[in-house]
Write a protein that holds these residues in place. Sequence first.
Motif, short mmCIF file in Angstrom:
data_model
loop_
_atom_site.label_atom_id
_atom_site.label_comp_id
_atom_site.label_asym_id
_atom_site.label_seq_id
_atom_site.Cartn_x
_atom_site.Cartn_y
_atom_site.Cartn_z
N CYS A 41 0.83 -1.20 0.00
CA CYS A 41 0.00 0.00 0.00
C CYS A 41 0.87 1.25 0.00
N ASP A 42 0.53 2.16 -0.89
CA ASP A 42 1.27 3.42 -1.00
C ASP A 42 0.71 4.38 0.04
N HIS A 43 1.47 4.59 1.10
CA HIS A 43 0.97 5.40 2.22
C HIS A 43 1.10 6.90 1.96
N ARG A 44 1.67 7.26 0.82
CA ARG A 44 1.74 8.68 0.46
C ARG A 44 0.64 9.08 -0.52
N TYR A 45 0.53 8.33 -1.62
CA TYR A 45 -0.42 8.70 -2.67
C TYR A 45 -1.70 7.85 -2.67
N GLY A 46 -1.67 6.73 -2.01
CA GLY A 46 -2.80 5.82 -2.04
C GLY A 46 -2.65 4.79 -3.15
N GLY A 47 -3.50 3.78 -3.11
CA GLY A 47 -3.42 2.70 -4.08
C GLY A 47 -2.35 1.69 -3.70
N VAL A 48 -2.12 0.71 -4.58
CA VAL A 48 -1.13 -0.33 -4.31
C VAL A 48 -0.09 -0.37 -5.42
#
Length: 391
Positions: A89-96
């Motif tokens: 999970c991309d904790h900066r931009y969202g999404g995976v």
Amino acid sequence: MNRTDTFRKEVRQVLENNILNYWLTLKDPHGGFYGEADGTAEILYNAPRGVILNARILWAFAAAYRALHKTEYLVAAVHARDYFLEHFCDHRYGGVYWSVDASGKRLETKKQLYAQGFAIYGLSELFKATHDDEVLKNAVNLFQIVESRFKDPENGGYIEALSRDFTPLEDMSLSAHDINADKTMNSHLHLLEAYANLYQVWPDKALREAVKDLLAIVCDKVMGPDGHLQLYFTRDWTVIPGAVSYGHDIETSWLALECASAIHDIDTVNRVRPAAALMGKAGNEGLRSDGSMIYEKLEDGSLDLSRQWWVLAESVVGNLWLWKYHGDLEAPDRALSTWAYIRDNLVDFDNGEWFWAVHPDGTPDKDSPKAGFWKCPYHNTRMCLQVLELV
């Protein structure tokens, strides 16, 4: 013991002893699951780890726990969850992300629509098993990201891929086998599957409408007049010529009807049902007399005669659905014949899991991986669970 009981017994034994037990051996004690095993089942400990593999592992063990109630499956699903939420999970931009390296550091950061769908699918299945609100929160967040970032408000449907920060990409291709297209059948099908699964635990009005829109896309844009699926499209849904994929035809035939049923809308079910029957008939054109199903008919009319594991798994399920929900009385025999081919040719009873494929000369493909970015416990686990539910 009659043939139905034998069928169920064999499938359950393969599910537990050959598939799930094999994947338990790929658990990394430091977190997650190893990223690859070769055709002899030797684990490649330093291989990169793909988001599709890990989302499908999460789904498979959560679904198996719900069906079979074995604690070790829930433990494996939670093990997969922890790693997935931390590293994919991309904790900066969202999404995976698409992939990470063996240590968990991000590697390929593009955001494929297909991957967002499978993340939603795995997380929503785990919520069914655990009722963990944090898991549901992550699944809903991914739904909202897909709707806000990938949706095409002008032409309908969803864009195939974006960069890490959701800006456009030149190369949106899903794999080396796929062409670079704005929209694809495959990503829309599995986003539909994910959304329908999420709706069962989060019956949101906007989500329900998204499922209906995706079903309309499958029936009106993706399926051709002969029941075969178009695979690739430009942004405005102009068809880009490609192969006939018998596996996707038969898979979509049952999956679309299952997704229509999930939102409890009789009008939608009645709209999808005849299309599902037509897709099933089209997919069965790939069946051979020995119970196997070939992979593809290429654009030039030639045939790819390999018998791939996922195609055969979908053939079993699709024909069971043609029997149970369309009244095709010959379909059970086709499903049983395909299962016999799988059992006798694809299942590796010595080293675990299934071979990637059987070559046209009848020998198993031992060069392709047992586990990897695309070889996952998804199609075969799902097939086994469908058999236990339907038969």
